[in-house]
Enzyme design. Structure first.
Site, PDB file in Angstrom:
ATOM      1  N   LYS A 268       0.834  -1.205   0.000  1.00  0.00           N
ATOM      2  CA  LYS A 268       0.000   0.000   0.000  1.00  0.00           C
ATOM      3  C   LYS A 268       0.868   1.254   0.000  1.00  0.00           C
ATOM      4  O   LYS A 268       0.633   2.189  -0.780  1.00  0.00           O
ATOM      5  CB  LYS A 268      -0.930   0.005   1.203  1.00  0.00           C
ATOM      6  CG  LYS A 268      -1.924   1.166   1.210  1.00  0.00           C
ATOM      7  CD  LYS A 268      -2.595   1.343   2.555  1.00  0.00           C
ATOM      8  CE  LYS A 268      -1.683   2.066   3.521  1.00  0.00           C
ATOM      9  NZ  LYS A 268      -2.343   2.412   4.793  1.00  0.00           N
TER      10      LYS A 268
ATOM     11  N   ASP B 251      -6.540   1.309   1.167  1.00  0.00           N
ATOM     12  CA  ASP B 251      -6.537   1.434   2.620  1.00  0.00           C
ATOM     13  C   ASP B 251      -7.906   1.046   3.161  1.00  0.00           C
ATOM     14  O   ASP B 251      -8.752   0.533   2.425  1.00  0.00           O
ATOM     15  CB  ASP B 251      -6.151   2.863   3.035  1.00  0.00           C
ATOM     16  CG  ASP B 251      -7.211   3.893   2.649  1.00  0.00           C
ATOM     17  OD1 ASP B 251      -8.173   3.537   1.923  1.00  0.00           O
ATOM     18  OD2 ASP B 251      -7.084   5.054   3.070  1.00  0.00           O
TER      19      ASP B 251
END
Length: 220
Positions: free
Chosen positions: A120, A138
């Protein structure tokens, strides 16, 4: 959600916010990388408060190493998991100098080889700094993608893959920022603000907060 609905969704996001940006404050690729590492399980607002003084004292990998783990810890102790994050920030600064001449690499594998940098975080850097069409999933994007029917998936990897397939290419470069902002401020976890949602009519959620009670003739 149909292809037509998805295209309309992003057309509306683009019209409302043509140039979406991260809310993290930074003045260089290195500072963004550090800020994103610090943002895990923390708010952007909280990270910005901490990094204003941290980056003033240590704006580069060399300065961060000089500041040291104890010095970094002192600046970021208001952020969750601050001890481990301080350790990672100093360690990744060493490796950036050792492997990349102090520059942030434009390569996912090279980024994820750095301490504290997961997929991420790498995707945020690749998208924001290097303008690669990546999708950093997220908690906001994971929730929104499943709730709306945009891209269902049981884990973040599945949602990321689905979003990369389903988001129209003309919107893919900025989709990450639009979705994060929408999930953070409108399609929130506990009480989504459906009454001011730009894409309420496109969303497939059966739990819209502004719907009439079930059984009502106006319920949809």
């Amino acid at each position: 959600m149909s292809k037509a609905a998805i295209a309309e969704m992003f057309a509306r996001f683009q019209a409302a916010n043509p140039n979406p940006e991260t809310e993290l404050e930074y003045a260089s690729p290195y500072q963004l990388l550090v800020a994103v590492v610090l943002s895990a399980q923390a708010t952007d607002k909280g990270v910005n408060i901490a990094t204003r003084k941290l980056f003033a004292e240590a704006p580069t990998p060399e300065a961060m190493i000089t500041l040291g783990e104890a010095g970094v810890t002192e600046h970021i102790k208001t952020i969750g998991l601050f001890r481990n994050k301080a350790k990672n920030v100093v360690a990744l600064s060493y490796l950036l100098l050792e492997r990349h001449g102090g520059e942030v690499p434009a390569d996912r594998d090279a980024l994820t080889a750095l301490p504290g940098v997961g997929r991420k975080t790498a995707n945020v850097v690749l998208n924001t700094i290097f303008r690669q069409p990546t999708m950093a999933v997220d908690t906001h994007i994971f929730r929104l993608a499943n709730r709306t029917g945009l891209a269902a998936g049981k884990n973040v990897d599945a949602v990321e893959a689905a979003l990369l397939r389903r988001v129209p290419k003309p919107y893919l470069l900025d989709a990450h920022h639009w979705l994060i902002l929408h999930g953070r401020y409108v399609c929130t976890a506990r009480k989504p603000a459906c009454d001011r949602c730009l894409v309420r009519d496109l969303c497939n959620s059966r739990d819209k907060t502004d719907l009439p009670p079930p059984g009502s003739p106006d319920h949809v």
